[in-house]
Design a protein around this motif. Sequence first.
Motif, PDB file in Angstrom:
ATOM      1  N   MET A   1      -6.646   0.610   6.969  1.00 16.81           N
ATOM      2  CA  MET A   1      -5.888  -0.573   6.573  1.00 16.81           C
ATOM      3  C   MET A   1      -4.621  -0.149   5.834  1.00 16.81           C
ATOM      4  SD  MET A   1      -6.946  -3.663   3.984  1.00 16.81           S
ATOM      5  CE  MET A   1      -8.147  -4.417   5.069  1.00 16.81           C
ATOM      6  N   GLU A   2      -3.508  -0.759   6.244  1.00 20.81           N
ATOM      7  CA  GLU A   2      -2.217  -0.447   5.630  1.00 20.81           C
ATOM      8  C   GLU A   2      -1.985  -1.350   4.418  1.00 20.81           C
ATOM      9  OE1 GLU A   2       2.483  -0.052   6.977  1.00 20.81           O
ATOM     10  OE2 GLU A   2       1.175  -1.476   8.001  1.00 20.81           O
ATOM     11  N   LEU A   3      -1.650  -0.747   3.296  1.00 19.10           N
ATOM     12  CA  LEU A   3      -1.288  -1.509   2.100  1.00 19.10           C
ATOM     13  C   LEU A   3       0.231  -1.601   2.042  1.00 19.10           C
ATOM     14  CD1 LEU A   3      -1.949  -2.914  -0.572  1.00 19.10           C
ATOM     15  CD2 LEU A   3      -1.922  -0.652  -1.666  1.00 19.10           C
ATOM     16  N   VAL A   4       0.738  -2.826   2.161  1.00 21.07           N
ATOM     17  CA  VAL A   4       2.175  -3.083   2.119  1.00 21.07           C
ATOM     18  C   VAL A   4       2.494  -3.774   0.800  1.00 21.07           C
ATOM     19  CG1 VAL A   4       4.121  -4.228   3.242  1.00 21.07           C
ATOM     20  CG2 VAL A   4       2.243  -3.312   4.626  1.00 21.07           C
ATOM     21  N   VAL A   5       3.448  -3.241   0.061  1.00 15.55           N
ATOM     22  CA  VAL A   5       3.834  -3.794  -1.238  1.00 15.55           C
ATOM     23  C   VAL A   5       5.228  -4.394  -1.114  1.00 15.55           C
ATOM     24  CG1 VAL A   5       4.280  -3.294  -3.666  1.00 15.55           C
ATOM     25  CG2 VAL A   5       2.413  -2.123  -2.475  1.00 15.55           C
ATOM     26  N   SER A   6       5.363  -5.658  -1.470  1.00 20.55           N
ATOM     27  CA  SER A   6       6.690  -6.270  -1.470  1.00 20.55           C
ATOM     28  C   SER A   6       7.457  -5.801  -2.700  1.00 20.55           C
ATOM     29  CB  SER A   6       6.580  -7.798  -1.460  1.00 20.55           C
ATOM     30  OG  SER A   6       5.884  -8.269  -2.594  1.00 20.55           O
ATOM     31  N   ILE A   7       8.728  -5.520  -2.508  1.00 19.20           N
ATOM     32  CA  ILE A   7       9.567  -4.962  -3.569  1.00 19.20           C
ATOM     33  C   ILE A   7      10.776  -5.865  -3.768  1.00 19.20           C
ATOM     34  CG2 ILE A   7       8.831  -2.581  -3.173  1.00 19.20           C
ATOM     35  CD1 ILE A   7      11.374  -2.197  -1.492  1.00 19.20           C
ATOM     36  N   GLN A   8      11.316  -5.829  -4.988  1.00 20.68           N
ATOM     37  CA  GLN A   8      12.491  -6.644  -5.279  1.00 20.68           C
ATOM     38  C   GLN A   8      13.602  -5.862  -5.964  1.00 20.68           C
ATOM     39  OE1 GLN A   8       9.657  -6.743  -6.823  1.00 20.68           O
ATOM     40  NE2 GLN A   8       9.941  -6.939  -9.028  1.00 20.68           N
ATOM     41  N   ASN A   9      13.343  -4.606  -6.314  1.00 27.87           N
ATOM     42  CA  ASN A   9      14.380  -3.783  -6.932  1.00 27.87           C
ATOM     43  C   ASN A   9      14.032  -2.310  -6.740  1.00 27.87           C
ATOM     44  OD1 ASN A   9      12.394  -3.171  -8.987  1.00 27.87           O
ATOM     45  ND2 ASN A   9      12.965  -5.105  -9.987  1.00 27.87           N
ATOM     46  N   ARG A  10      14.953  -1.444  -7.168  1.00 29.88           N
ATOM     47  CA  ARG A  10      14.765  -0.003  -7.006  1.00 29.88           C
ATOM     48  C   ARG A  10      13.555   0.497  -7.789  1.00 29.88           C
ATOM     49  NH1 ARG A  10      16.115   4.329  -3.836  1.00 29.88           N
ATOM     50  NH2 ARG A  10      18.208   3.464  -3.568  1.00 29.88           N
ATOM     51  N   LEU A 201     -11.990  -8.047   3.150  1.00 29.72           N
ATOM     52  CA  LEU A 201     -11.055  -7.856   4.262  1.00 29.72           C
ATOM     53  C   LEU A 201     -11.260  -6.509   4.940  1.00 29.72           C
ATOM     54  CD1 LEU A 201      -7.795  -9.287   2.625  1.00 29.72           C
ATOM     55  CD2 LEU A 201      -9.184 -10.370   4.384  1.00 29.72           C
ATOM     56  N   CYS A 202     -11.652  -5.518   4.169  1.00 29.09           N
ATOM     57  CA  CYS A 202     -11.872  -4.181   4.735  1.00 29.09           C
ATOM     58  C   CYS A 202     -12.988  -4.195   5.778  1.00 29.09           C
ATOM     59  CB  CYS A 202     -12.220  -3.191   3.622  1.00 29.09           C
ATOM     60  SG  CYS A 202     -10.855  -2.824   2.494  1.00 29.09           S
ATOM     61  N   GLN A 203     -13.901  -5.156   5.680  1.00 25.88           N
ATOM     62  CA  GLN A 203     -15.019  -5.223   6.614  1.00 25.88           C
ATOM     63  C   GLN A 203     -14.663  -5.972   7.901  1.00 25.88           C
ATOM     64  OE1 GLN A 203     -17.806  -3.587   5.776  1.00 25.88           O
ATOM     65  NE2 GLN A 203     -16.908  -3.072   3.791  1.00 25.88           N
ATOM     66  N   LEU A 204     -13.506  -6.618   7.938  1.00 27.18           N
ATOM     67  CA  LEU A 204     -13.175  -7.497   9.061  1.00 27.18           C
ATOM     68  C   LEU A 204     -12.290  -6.855  10.118  1.00 27.18           C
ATOM     69  CD1 LEU A 204     -12.463 -10.849   7.160  1.00 27.18           C
ATOM     70  CD2 LEU A 204     -14.614 -10.014   8.099  1.00 27.18           C
ATOM     71  N   GLY A 205     -11.801  -5.656   9.853  1.00 31.02           N
ATOM     72  CA  GLY A 205     -10.889  -5.043  10.804  1.00 31.02           C
ATOM     73  C   GLY A 205      -9.471  -5.562  10.700  1.00 31.02           C
ATOM     74  N   ILE A 206      -9.109  -6.088   9.543  1.00 32.69           N
ATOM     75  CA  ILE A 206      -7.730  -6.525   9.306  1.00 32.69           C
ATOM     76  C   ILE A 206      -6.833  -5.297   9.213  1.00 32.69           C
ATOM     77  CG2 ILE A 206      -6.201  -7.803   7.757  1.00 32.69           C
ATOM     78  CD1 ILE A 206      -8.238  -9.548   9.220  1.00 32.69           C
ATOM     79  N   GLU A 207      -5.712  -5.328   9.930  1.00 31.77           N
ATOM     80  CA  GLU A 207      -4.865  -4.134  10.026  1.00 31.77           C
ATOM     81  C   GLU A 207      -4.073  -3.841   8.764  1.00 31.77           C
ATOM     82  OE1 GLU A 207      -6.142  -4.974  14.035  1.00 31.77           O
ATOM     83  OE2 GLU A 207      -5.382  -6.257  12.428  1.00 31.77           O
ATOM     84  N   ALA A 208      -3.703  -4.885   8.001  1.00 29.88           N
ATOM     85  CA  ALA A 208      -2.844  -4.658   6.834  1.00 29.88           C
ATOM     86  C   ALA A 208      -3.080  -5.750   5.801  1.00 29.88           C
ATOM     87  CB  ALA A 208      -1.366  -4.637   7.248  1.00 29.88           C
ATOM     88  N   VAL A 209      -2.793  -5.419   4.553  1.00 34.52           N
ATOM     89  CA  VAL A 209      -2.750  -6.404   3.474  1.00 34.52           C
ATOM     90  C   VAL A 209      -1.407  -6.260   2.775  1.00 34.52           C
ATOM     91  CG1 VAL A 209      -5.230  -6.594   3.091  1.00 34.52           C
ATOM     92  CG2 VAL A 209      -3.939  -4.818   1.908  1.00 34.52           C
ATOM     93  N   GLN A 210      -0.886  -7.386   2.288  1.00 40.13           N
ATOM     94  CA  GLN A 210       0.396  -7.369   1.596  1.00 40.13           C
ATOM     95  C   GLN A 210       0.195  -7.777   0.142  1.00 40.13           C
ATOM     96  OE1 GLN A 210       3.536  -8.109   5.246  1.00 40.13           O
ATOM     97  NE2 GLN A 210       3.637  -9.390   3.431  1.00 40.13           N
ATOM     98  N   LEU A 211       0.616  -6.915  -0.747  1.00 38.35           N
ATOM     99  CA  LEU A 211       0.541  -7.173  -2.186  1.00 38.35           C
ATOM    100  C   LEU A 211       1.918  -7.584  -2.664  1.00 38.35           C
ATOM    101  CD1 LEU A 211      -1.125  -6.950  -4.867  1.00 38.35           C
ATOM    102  CD2 LEU A 211      -0.219  -4.621  -5.061  1.00 38.35           C
ATOM    103  N   GLN A 212       2.006  -8.730  -3.300  1.00 44.94           N
ATOM    104  CA  GLN A 212       3.304  -9.217  -3.773  1.00 44.94           C
ATOM    105  C   GLN A 212       3.652  -8.535  -5.088  1.00 44.94           C
ATOM    106  OE1 GLN A 212       2.642 -13.609  -3.411  1.00 44.94           O
ATOM    107  NE2 GLN A 212       4.290 -13.476  -1.922  1.00 44.94           N
ATOM    108  N   GLY A 213       4.370  -7.444  -4.974  1.00 40.99           N
ATOM    109  CA  GLY A 213       4.689  -6.633  -6.137  1.00 40.99           C
ATOM    110  C   GLY A 213       5.506  -7.352  -7.181  1.00 40.99           C
ATOM    111  N   GLU A 214       6.298  -8.338  -6.755  1.00 44.13           N
ATOM    112  CA  GLU A 214       7.135  -9.059  -7.713  1.00 44.13           C
ATOM    113  C   GLU A 214       6.313  -9.918  -8.660  1.00 44.13           C
ATOM    114  OE1 GLU A 214       6.882 -11.562  -3.948  1.00 44.13           O
ATOM    115  OE2 GLU A 214       7.109  -9.447  -4.486  1.00 44.13           O
ATOM    116  N   ARG A 215       5.035 -10.140  -8.350  1.00 42.85           N
ATOM    117  CA  ARG A 215       4.179 -10.946  -9.206  1.00 42.85           C
ATOM    118  C   ARG A 215       3.649 -10.166 -10.403  1.00 42.85           C
ATOM    119  NH1 ARG A 215       4.775 -16.349  -8.304  1.00 42.85           N
ATOM    120  NH2 ARG A 215       4.947 -16.746  -6.071  1.00 42.85           N
ATOM    121  N   TYR A 216       3.851  -8.863 -10.428  1.00 40.39           N
ATOM    122  CA  TYR A 216       3.304  -8.042 -11.505  1.00 40.39           C
ATOM    123  C   TYR A 216       4.434  -7.378 -12.287  1.00 40.39           C
ATOM    124  CZ  TYR A 216      -1.115  -8.633  -9.067  1.00 40.39           C
ATOM    125  OH  TYR A 216      -2.216  -9.177  -8.476  1.00 40.39           O
TER     126      TYR A 216
END
Length: 526
Positions: A1-10, A201-216
């Motif tokens: 599973m690919e972990l994709v993190v949304s970014i908003q700055n350097r 989600l790891c048990q379902l065969g989902i290819e990727a999850v997106q973590l909204q990095g701007e929320r933290y």
Amino acid sequence: MELVVSIQNRESLTTALDKRVGGVAAHLPRNPDSRAFSELADWRDAARQQKVNFYLTWDWLVRERELAGAQDWLAAAARLDPEGLQLRDLGLVREARRRYPGLPLQAAGNFGIHNSPGVRLAASQGFSRVVAAGPVSLKDLALMRRQTTMPLAVTLTSGCQGYPHLCLMEEYLGVSCEACCLAQPENGGTLMATLETLAGLCQLGIEAVQLQGERYALASLGRVIGLCQAVITAVPMERPRVLAAARQVVEAFGETLRMSPPAPGTPAGPPVYPLPPAQRLVQGSPRPGLLGRSRVWLEVRDYAEAGALAREWREPLVLGLNSDTYAAFLREHRQWDPRRLIWRLPPAIPESALGFYQKALETLRQGGYHRFVAGDWGAVALLGAAGDQIFGDQTLGVRNSWSVAAAREFKVIRVCLPPGHRSDHWQEILAATPFGSFWSYLYRCAALAVCLPEAAALTPPENLRWLVEDGKALLCLKAPQNLFELDPWFKQQSILPLVVALPHSPRPRGQLPPWLVPRAQERPRR
């Protein structure tokens, strides 16, 4: 599973790259300039140096006046050559596929995919991945996974209680998602709940999850990413132990791992046509009521009200399709004329409910019912395959002539005008589209947000109120928007039908608005 993190700055980019995530997703701002694309190119280069996928998220709707610039922005996005361009606007999808056939496209989270017909529609548009956002249960995701081979991504807890593609807050009130009352961090769930969802989600065969990095907060983003990676990389037998260890971390460092509130002074979204005070009140009129066959449709709250109003209202009635209305209708279906009843599909049909709607639609078609109102592209896909007449609601996100043309490819014969309250608000899109492309509401209390029922515990803004219907919490205008005075102009522009929507309104049940004079009765049959 690919972990994709949304970014908003350097800084957030650097944190994500240091944690060696699978991908980063950068958001394209509205009306971007050359400096914005230059910065995005730098972020892409930094990601690729670390062998991290770079995704570009263009999840805002393009208005007609922005189309000229959109062509240049699309060209600049194609030059960035991202691993995936995440889009919401169907017209933009159509244009990107035509101009840049080699550009990998993905359905953004607020495109609104909740079921397998929606996934199949996305596949027909050339999407290589679908991002599911908003309330989607693990059960429904598992059912969707069995019905399609399309790669799926899931947005982890965003803090918002609603379905993003059904939100009209920005367009009616000029309130962006960051400033919306539905995205308050303290009501957005806990990090531990997010990790437990991730384990499922790891048990379902989902290819990727997106973590909204701007929320933290930046200081906690690295730790949150680390906890997510620990859950993803653990073998199934070890995940309970990993979650137990994560729970200890959250309990010890919970204060530093909370979602961060929006920065002070976060600008609201671009106000388009906020509802003016004069239009929030129902104005009386000395003029006679609206006449003309099939020109005005009356939307009712439930089947009982449909039966009551059908005795005096001879024009079509719009009725929401659910198990209650369907069962009541079947008991009396011989009393109805198919030309008199138009069915509205719910705008978010979960996969687990799909069987009921497929069966109900098949039965209704056998009875001669072929006109439907649809509020999302999954509903459009469910209807279009059978050649039904589809009237697309505002929540389809059709805001430009490209989207109108794309909607016609899916048998949407007319779409609802975008939010507005004066004729000049629609001048540009009407001039750019074929005559007779639109219908409109004449009177309605718009649902500006559609959420899970728990959201009704939030305190709404002063001019809004919560209603709970069909297992959903709806954030509605307190007073109706009344466009009665625009009736002659609507007629001149061939904008029809005009829908008088009683759901959510303060009108007494079973009573027509006093300014709406029914036609003389022509036949005893409903």
